[in-house]
Design a protein around this motif. Structure first.
Motif, mmCIF file in Angstrom:
data_model
loop_
_atom_site.group_PDB
_atom_site.id
_atom_site.type_symbol
_atom_site.label_atom_id
_atom_site.label_comp_id
_atom_site.label_asym_id
_atom_site.label_seq_id
_atom_site.Cartn_x
_atom_site.Cartn_y
_atom_site.Cartn_z
ATOM 1 N N VAL A 240 23.092 -45.781 -7.893
ATOM 2 C CA VAL A 240 23.769 -44.758 -7.099
ATOM 3 C C VAL A 240 23.897 -43.502 -7.952
ATOM 4 O O VAL A 240 24.341 -43.558 -9.103
ATOM 5 N N GLY A 241 23.497 -42.370 -7.387
ATOM 6 C CA GLY A 241 23.684 -41.090 -8.047
ATOM 7 C C GLY A 241 24.928 -40.406 -7.511
ATOM 8 O O GLY A 241 25.105 -40.298 -6.294
ATOM 9 N N LEU A 242 25.800 -39.970 -8.396
ATOM 10 C CA LEU A 242 27.047 -39.310 -8.022
ATOM 11 C C LEU A 242 27.004 -37.860 -8.485
ATOM 12 O O LEU A 242 26.854 -37.589 -9.679
ATOM 13 N N ILE A 243 27.127 -36.916 -7.552
ATOM 14 C CA ILE A 243 27.216 -35.491 -7.888
ATOM 15 C C ILE A 243 28.648 -35.058 -7.673
ATOM 16 O O ILE A 243 29.155 -35.061 -6.547
ATOM 17 N N ASP A 244 29.304 -34.703 -8.768
ATOM 18 C CA ASP A 244 30.720 -34.397 -8.693
ATOM 19 C C ASP A 244 31.107 -33.602 -9.937
ATOM 20 O O ASP A 244 30.287 -32.832 -10.447
ATOM 21 N N THR A 245 32.317 -33.814 -10.434
ATOM 22 C CA THR A 245 32.809 -33.075 -11.595
ATOM 23 C C THR A 245 32.587 -33.812 -12.903
ATOM 24 O O THR A 245 33.176 -33.456 -13.919
ATOM 25 N N GLY A 246 31.730 -34.829 -12.898
ATOM 26 C CA GLY A 246 31.465 -35.606 -14.101
ATOM 27 C C GLY A 246 32.406 -36.792 -14.208
ATOM 28 O O GLY A 246 33.177 -37.099 -13.297
ATOM 29 N N VAL A 247 32.333 -37.494 -15.324
ATOM 30 C CA VAL A 247 33.238 -38.609 -15.582
ATOM 31 C C VAL A 247 33.923 -38.390 -16.927
ATOM 32 O O VAL A 247 33.362 -37.794 -17.845
ATOM 33 N N SER A 248 35.134 -38.901 -17.021
ATOM 34 C CA SER A 248 35.938 -38.688 -18.216
ATOM 35 C C SER A 248 35.417 -39.505 -19.392
ATOM 36 O O SER A 248 35.204 -40.718 -19.260
ATOM 37 N N PRO A 249 35.258 -38.888 -20.558
ATOM 38 C CA PRO A 249 34.864 -39.649 -21.752
ATOM 39 C C PRO A 249 36.002 -40.535 -22.245
ATOM 40 O O PRO A 249 35.777 -41.406 -23.096
ATOM 41 N N ASN A 250 37.202 -40.331 -21.704
ATOM 42 C CA ASN A 250 38.361 -41.111 -22.127
ATOM 43 C C ASN A 250 38.604 -42.340 -21.269
ATOM 44 O O ASN A 250 39.535 -43.099 -21.545
ATOM 45 N N GLN A 251 37.783 -42.522 -20.219
ATOM 46 C CA GLN A 251 37.906 -43.713 -19.382
ATOM 47 C C GLN A 251 36.891 -44.751 -19.870
ATOM 48 O O GLN A 251 35.697 -44.653 -19.592
ATOM 49 N N GLN A 252 37.399 -45.731 -20.585
ATOM 50 C CA GLN A 252 36.534 -46.716 -21.228
ATOM 51 C C GLN A 252 35.662 -47.466 -20.232
ATOM 52 O O GLN A 252 34.515 -47.823 -20.538
ATOM 53 N N SER A 322 25.925 -40.365 -13.144
ATOM 54 C CA SER A 322 26.878 -39.311 -12.849
ATOM 55 C C SER A 322 26.296 -37.974 -13.272
ATOM 56 O O SER A 322 25.846 -37.817 -14.404
ATOM 57 N N VAL A 323 26.305 -37.000 -12.366
ATOM 58 C CA VAL A 323 25.839 -35.656 -12.682
ATOM 59 C C VAL A 323 26.981 -34.680 -12.434
ATOM 60 O O VAL A 323 27.475 -34.565 -11.305
ATOM 61 N N ARG A 324 27.405 -34.005 -13.479
ATOM 62 C CA ARG A 324 28.434 -32.976 -13.331
ATOM 63 C C ARG A 324 27.754 -31.705 -12.833
ATOM 64 O O ARG A 324 27.195 -30.929 -13.593
ATOM 65 N N GLY A 325 27.806 -31.500 -11.519
ATOM 66 C CA GLY A 325 27.163 -30.343 -10.926
ATOM 67 C C GLY A 325 28.117 -29.219 -10.599
ATOM 68 O O GLY A 325 27.685 -28.114 -10.258
ATOM 69 N N THR A 326 29.424 -29.486 -10.697
ATOM 70 C CA THR A 326 30.421 -28.509 -10.277
ATOM 71 C C THR A 326 31.678 -28.678 -11.104
ATOM 72 O O THR A 326 31.925 -29.749 -11.673
ATOM 73 N N SER A 327 32.481 -27.631 -11.173
ATOM 74 C CA SER A 327 33.713 -27.702 -11.958
ATOM 75 C C SER A 327 34.873 -28.242 -11.137
ATOM 76 O O SER A 327 35.844 -28.754 -11.689
ATOM 77 N N ASP A 328 34.810 -28.124 -9.827
ATOM 78 C CA ASP A 328 35.797 -28.702 -8.918
ATOM 79 C C ASP A 328 35.064 -29.108 -7.653
ATOM 80 O O ASP A 328 33.832 -29.151 -7.641
ATOM 81 N N VAL A 329 35.777 -29.409 -6.599
ATOM 82 C CA VAL A 329 35.100 -29.958 -5.426
ATOM 83 C C VAL A 329 34.649 -28.900 -4.426
ATOM 84 O O VAL A 329 33.978 -29.219 -3.455
ATOM 85 N N ILE A 330 35.023 -27.637 -4.662
ATOM 86 C CA ILE A 330 34.578 -26.567 -3.774
ATOM 87 C C ILE A 330 33.341 -25.918 -4.378
ATOM 88 O O ILE A 330 33.408 -25.314 -5.445
ATOM 89 N N VAL A 331 32.217 -26.044 -3.710
ATOM 90 C CA VAL A 331 30.956 -25.511 -4.231
ATOM 91 C C VAL A 331 30.812 -24.073 -3.733
ATOM 92 O O VAL A 331 30.046 -23.778 -2.823
ATOM 93 N N ASN A 332 31.563 -23.169 -4.368
ATOM 94 C CA ASN A 332 31.601 -21.801 -3.852
ATOM 95 C C ASN A 332 31.113 -20.752 -4.843
ATOM 96 O O ASN A 332 30.685 -19.679 -4.440
ATOM 97 N N SER A 333 31.134 -21.021 -6.129
ATOM 98 C CA SER A 333 30.653 -20.023 -7.086
ATOM 99 C C SER A 333 29.143 -20.135 -7.253
ATOM 100 O O SER A 333 28.534 -21.163 -6.933
ATOM 101 N N GLY A 334 28.539 -19.068 -7.761
ATOM 102 C CA GLY A 334 27.105 -19.098 -8.007
ATOM 103 C C GLY A 334 26.717 -20.194 -8.985
ATOM 104 O O GLY A 334 25.708 -20.883 -8.803
ATOM 105 N N ASN A 335 27.505 -20.390 -10.033
ATOM 106 C CA ASN A 335 27.207 -21.437 -11.016
ATOM 107 C C ASN A 335 27.297 -22.825 -10.399
ATOM 108 O O ASN A 335 26.526 -23.727 -10.764
ATOM 109 N N GLU A 336 28.236 -23.025 -9.476
ATOM 110 C CA GLU A 336 28.359 -24.336 -8.840
ATOM 111 C C GLU A 336 27.205 -24.595 -7.875
ATOM 112 O O GLU A 336 26.700 -25.721 -7.788
ATOM 113 N N LYS A 337 26.778 -23.578 -7.154
ATOM 114 C CA LYS A 337 25.616 -23.751 -6.282
ATOM 115 C C LYS A 337 24.378 -24.085 -7.113
ATOM 116 O O LYS A 337 23.584 -24.950 -6.738
ATOM 117 N N ASP A 338 24.212 -23.395 -8.236
ATOM 118 C CA ASP A 338 23.099 -23.706 -9.137
ATOM 119 C C ASP A 338 23.197 -25.142 -9.635
ATOM 120 O O ASP A 338 22.211 -25.881 -9.656
#
Length: 521
Positions: A240-252, A322-338
């Protein structure tokens, strides 16, 4: 991206001031004055009102449905970067060919070059000066049929409109004022947990069951047939591929503990396609979650069946990317769309990825991201997308993008109990395909997931958790039927859902049932 380093692309540089013109008695207004009047900026608050009106009337906003002056004004009040979708002239169904036909084909490349040639000619004829996009004059994406240039000439937009090679053109970085959706209040247009994902302090023993070796199964799993389905499938050999804000390095449990307890012989991979900075200086920001949302979604999909007392995911033996494609869940900035577009291409290219989960989106369409969705879809991926989550002030709004697309499967959340009642913050509408039970009727408790760190579960709500749950259920079904294609998986999910063969105007085929889909009962 392919960067065009040797292209002579002069872009007309215009002052951004307003112009006043005093009428003289002469009946003819000088051409220069007419051009100045024509190119007055439409204020951003007026553009936002156009967007809001379109959202209320049609449920979407399309830049190509606006005048060239509106688009030019939006460019001038952002970073001036214009995204231009192209295809060979008069090509039938170009969207269906994205991801199948290479944009490196000379015929496709000729279309891009023709557009750039027009821009060059227009600027040189006007005697304009040259602007750059970063260190280059233009960028043509290596996999998706769009190019980007800096444009602040209204004439360029007018000429683009008439070219048969142009599918669309949109300002990359103009951002809508979301407070307008919320009647001037702070617009919480995201999952209930937003960008926080702390352990649940008041978790009741009624909200989970303890299963071997010492994991917590969320209260809604049995109601969705997930606990029953585990006798037939746990998601092994499915990615499964997840596009979201990434995953925490602190969650073992999303790190070294991903293979633990009864979850073995599987892997988690982490990528980051989101970039920070501006067009003249950008850098990738890594795969690590700085929000909390992506960690929660990863936990719902594939948290291991662990021995440390934490929550277990729906497909606890599935592989996860897991692919961190955005900084939050609203894909509204140019960097998030990219970032989201690049994430979809990354996962679209991978033959091991069967399912893509996207608990992110925006209130109106973006053609670059839509091209990337089609790229992944045309390569056989089953894409689940959140129908939308917000406060009660914005629940008038229907399904969000990209869940509005035909290439995605739109999912929303409902409360437990008889009949269908959407969760307090969930969107619904005619574009919804499936629902997931994810809110308790009395306490309004949400399902369990992984917190940003530690072994105590968090809870997460909205259509976000519904989408992640649906992705996990699809992984269980595909794991049991590895030779099926996307259409067979989707048809089985549909025909075993609660409302089938009827389709509800707000809730689609209704609640998914993992046990029924896998033939348990």
């Amino acid at each position: 991206m392919i960067k065009l380093q040797k292209m002579t692309l002069g872009l007309l540089f215009l002052a951004l001031g307003t112009f006043s013109c005093k009428q003289e008695e002469t009946p003819l207004v000088p051409q220069a004055t007419l051009e100045e009047e024509q190119q007055k900026l439409i204020p951003s608050n007026e553009i936002d009102q156009l967007i809001l009106q379109s959202l209320r009337e049609t449920g979407d906003f399309l830049w190509m449905g606006q005048s060239d002056q509106v688009i030019w004004s939006a460019l001038m009040q952002s970073d001036s970067v214009l995204t231009i979708g192209y295809s060979p002239a008069n090509l039938e169904t170009p969207n269906a060919r994205i991801g199948i036909e290479s944009v490196q084909d000379p015929v496709w490349q000729a279309s891009a070059q023709k557009i750039l040639g027009m821009i060059t000619e227009t600027v040189e004829r006007s005697g304009g000066s040259q602007l750059r996009l970063g260190n280059e004059l233009a960028e043509i994406h290596a996999d998706l049929p769009y190019l980007e240039v800096k444009v602040n000439s209204l004439e360029v937009l007018q000429n683009l409109r008439s070219m048969p090679e142009v599918r669309y053109f949109e300002p990359l970085s103009y951002e809508f004022d979301y407070s307008l959706l919320n009647q001037g209040q702070n617009a919480r247009y995201f999952s209930d947990s937003g960008c926080s994902n702390d352990p649940e302090a008041n978790l009741s023993t009624n909200d989970y069951s303890v299963i071997s070796p010492n994991a917590k199964a969320s209260w809604n799993y049995a109601q969705m047939g997930i606990s029953q389905a585990w006798s037939q499938s746990t998601g092994d050999n499915i990615t499964v591929g997840l596009i979201d804000t990434g995953v925490s390095p602190n969650q073992q449990l999303l790190g070294s503990g991903f293979q633990s307890g009864e979850s073995t012989s599987r892997s988690i991979s982490k990528f980051g396609t989101y970039q920070t900075g501006y067009w003249w200086w950008k850098k990738y920001d890594g795969p690590n979650d700085q929000c909390g949302h992506g960690t929660a979604m990863a936990g719902v999909i594939a948290s291991p069946r662990n021995s440390v007392g934490n929550t277990v995911g729906v497909a606890y033996n599935a592989d996860l990317i897991s692919v961190r494609g955005t900084s939050d869940v609203i894909v509204n900035s140019g960097n998030e769309k990219d970032g989201v577009a690049e994430a979809l291409v990354l996962l679209g290219k991978r033959s091991d990825v069967k399912i893509i989960s996207m608990s992110i989106g925006d209130v109106f369409s973006n053609s670059k991201v839509a091209d990337a969705v089609r790229y992944a879809y045309n390569r056989g991926k089953l894409i689940f997308a959140a129908a939308g989550t917000s406060t009660s002030f914005t629940n008038w709004y229907g399904v969000i993008f990209p869940a509005t697309m035909a290439e995605t499967v739109a999912v929303t959340g409902v409360k437990e109990g008889n009949g269908y009642q959407r969760c307090n913050t969930c969107h619904s509408g005619g574009k919804v395909d499936f629902t997931v039970i994810m809110e308790r009727g009395g306490t309004e408790t949400k399902p369990l997931s992984l917190a940003f760190s530690g072994n105590n579960p968090s809870t997460v709500g909205g259509s976000s958790v519904a989408t992640a749950t649906a992705s996990g259920i699809a992984a269980l079904l595909w794991s049991k039927n590895p030779n099926w294609n996307r259409e067979q998986i989707l048809d089985r999910l549909k025909t075993t859902s609660d409302l089938y063969p009827s389709r509800n105007s707000e809730y689609g085929w209704g609640n998914l049932d993992a046990g029924a889909a896998l033939g348990i009962y």
